[in-house]
Scaffold this motif. Sequence first.
Motif, mmCIF file in Angstrom:
data_model
loop_
_atom_site.group_PDB
_atom_site.id
_atom_site.type_symbol
_atom_site.label_atom_id
_atom_site.label_comp_id
_atom_site.label_asym_id
_atom_site.label_seq_id
_atom_site.Cartn_x
_atom_site.Cartn_y
_atom_site.Cartn_z
ATOM 1 N N GLY A 231 7.660 -56.068 38.637
ATOM 2 C CA GLY A 231 7.769 -56.863 39.854
ATOM 3 C C GLY A 231 7.966 -58.339 39.575
ATOM 4 N N ILE A 232 7.420 -58.821 38.456
ATOM 5 C CA ILE A 232 7.625 -60.231 38.086
ATOM 6 C C ILE A 232 9.107 -60.493 37.897
ATOM 7 C CG2 ILE A 232 7.136 -61.997 36.355
ATOM 8 C CD1 ILE A 232 4.548 -60.483 35.705
ATOM 9 N N TRP A 233 9.755 -59.599 37.131
ATOM 10 C CA TRP A 233 11.180 -59.756 36.849
ATOM 11 C C TRP A 233 12.013 -59.642 38.122
ATOM 12 C CZ3 TRP A 233 13.931 -56.696 32.334
ATOM 13 C CH2 TRP A 233 15.008 -57.467 31.879
ATOM 14 N N ALA A 234 11.649 -58.691 38.982
ATOM 15 C CA ALA A 234 12.394 -58.506 40.224
ATOM 16 C C ALA A 234 12.255 -59.701 41.162
ATOM 17 C CB ALA A 234 11.915 -57.238 40.930
ATOM 18 N N ALA A 235 11.155 -60.461 41.014
ATOM 19 C CA ALA A 235 10.926 -61.625 41.877
ATOM 20 C C ALA A 235 11.612 -62.883 41.365
ATOM 21 C CB ALA A 235 9.421 -61.880 42.009
ATOM 22 N N VAL A 236 12.157 -62.830 40.161
ATOM 23 C CA VAL A 236 12.770 -64.023 39.552
ATOM 24 C C VAL A 236 13.859 -64.651 40.420
ATOM 25 C CG1 VAL A 236 14.346 -64.694 37.675
ATOM 26 C CG2 VAL A 236 12.152 -63.656 37.140
ATOM 27 N N PRO A 237 14.823 -63.882 40.966
ATOM 28 C CA PRO A 237 15.853 -64.526 41.788
ATOM 29 C C PRO A 237 15.289 -65.266 42.997
ATOM 30 C CG PRO A 237 16.543 -62.322 41.159
ATOM 31 C CD PRO A 237 15.097 -62.443 40.786
ATOM 32 N N PHE A 238 14.144 -64.827 43.503
ATOM 33 C CA PHE A 238 13.561 -65.486 44.675
ATOM 34 C C PHE A 238 12.722 -66.692 44.267
ATOM 35 C CE2 PHE A 238 14.303 -61.012 45.544
ATOM 36 C CZ PHE A 238 15.140 -61.114 46.636
ATOM 37 N N GLY A 239 12.168 -66.664 43.056
ATOM 38 C CA GLY A 239 11.522 -67.859 42.532
ATOM 39 C C GLY A 239 12.521 -68.987 42.343
ATOM 40 N N MET A 240 13.790 -68.612 42.126
ATOM 41 C CA MET A 240 14.850 -69.618 41.966
ATOM 42 C C MET A 240 15.123 -70.368 43.256
ATOM 43 S SD MET A 240 17.571 -67.466 39.633
ATOM 44 C CE MET A 240 18.827 -68.742 39.776
ATOM 45 N N TRP A 241 14.810 -69.767 44.402
ATOM 46 C CA TRP A 241 15.180 -70.373 45.678
ATOM 47 C C TRP A 241 14.493 -71.713 45.912
ATOM 48 C CZ3 TRP A 241 16.888 -67.197 50.408
ATOM 49 C CH2 TRP A 241 17.741 -66.180 50.005
#
Length: 480
Positions: free
Chosen positions: A216-226
Amino acid sequence: MTLEETKDTPVPTDDYLKRRALRQGSAGWLLLTGLGVGYVVSGDFAGWNIGLAEGGFGGLAIATVLMGVMYACLVYALAELSAILPAAGGGYGFARRALGTWGGFLTGTAILIEYILAPAAISIFIGDYVESLGLFGLESGWPVYLACFVVFIGIHLWGVGEALRFSLIVTAIAVAALLIFAVGAFTEFRADGLNDIPADPTAFGANSWLPYGLLGIWAAVPFGMWFFLGVEGVPLAAEEAKDPVRSMPRALSLSMLILVLLAVLTFFAATGVRGSAAIQDAGNPLVVALQGDGDPTALSRFVNYAGLAGLVASFFSLIYAGSRQLFALSRAGYLPRFLSLTSRRKSPYLGLLIPGALGFALAAGTGNGARMLNIAVFGATISYALMALSHIVLRRREPDLPRPYRTPGGVVTSSVAFVLALAALVATFLVDQDAAFIALGVYAVALAYFAFYSRHRLVASAPEEEFAALAAAEAELERN
């Protein structure tokens, strides 16, 4: 008048560049800082919260920290590169010198994908906000999207100084609203709401803080970029900046500091006041955080209007960035040269109008803002890796190159950005494989155009090309 020879046709250098000149000295460090924050600020109002549905509070928090580190390292690397080459090409120019014509085109095209797709997506979000607020009785649809492109491209055509001042004002309103939101939300902060998403028992490493496990950490990476997506576009204004050697590093550093502060405040305030579960799927998470399922409050209405201001600020700034990247690639011959012609007010009018028309067509034709943003993120991560690599290569290959500003940590800093950018690139496939493959398809078409046509027709007198040619000449002298 001198002639610069390409493979097929001679280009009159003096007249060619005169018809493709930007207005220099239009932006000081304050306007550049506003531009950097303006690129990003809409991401604080919406989008990041979807990462809660991918990784939970803990997963998104770790992903955001990792992406914050990536952007900080990248920004410091870009500060050095932009002081070396203060031209409108930005990342394309840096990669052109370090990685050759192919590296320059790969980087510039990736940046262009980001800055054409992102405004199209944001115009859809603006339409949604206009409809939800009941402004003028309008509904989200092509008339609203068209109005966005017409009005804000019109301001850009008026002149860069006027455009950046408008951007600064709207950005300041959005930032003030985020600070007011945080103050109001923290008065009702509940720590137990942070990790209220139930853990998935089938996910490896799942717990209350990581409900979807380590993946889940990896899957959340694109949204952490926002929280940071777009700040790397500040160097695209270098050719129009006052004293870019000094103002560019200062603006990049200040922009990043402001964005980190806003990310921390927004993330904790929104999840703590209502709970992660309540806002993970919300289109307007800050408003939901303040009012939940109840009636609108004065503060929630204010934040709702301010969210529209944040979207306008990012839309407006990204239109600027896309036009300058297109301008630089066109001026150097990588894209059709007519796209870099400038008006009497020194605005690249075709570089504004054609991407604007394309963005409007995409918005009106698909209505899928999330998909377009995912494509933009894919292009962004490719450009980040290539820009970080450019810093590493130039440090290794040209250690004596004059550097008015030097990246703290040197190649270690840019290496961290490079590794994290590659990880973020892979993460985009976890979120939206279709978007990633669409972006690859667009990339393939652009590369075919470059391979079979434009690489034989480059304009050596363009600033970024001259910079690279100088490096080649110096290397040849050293060998002899």
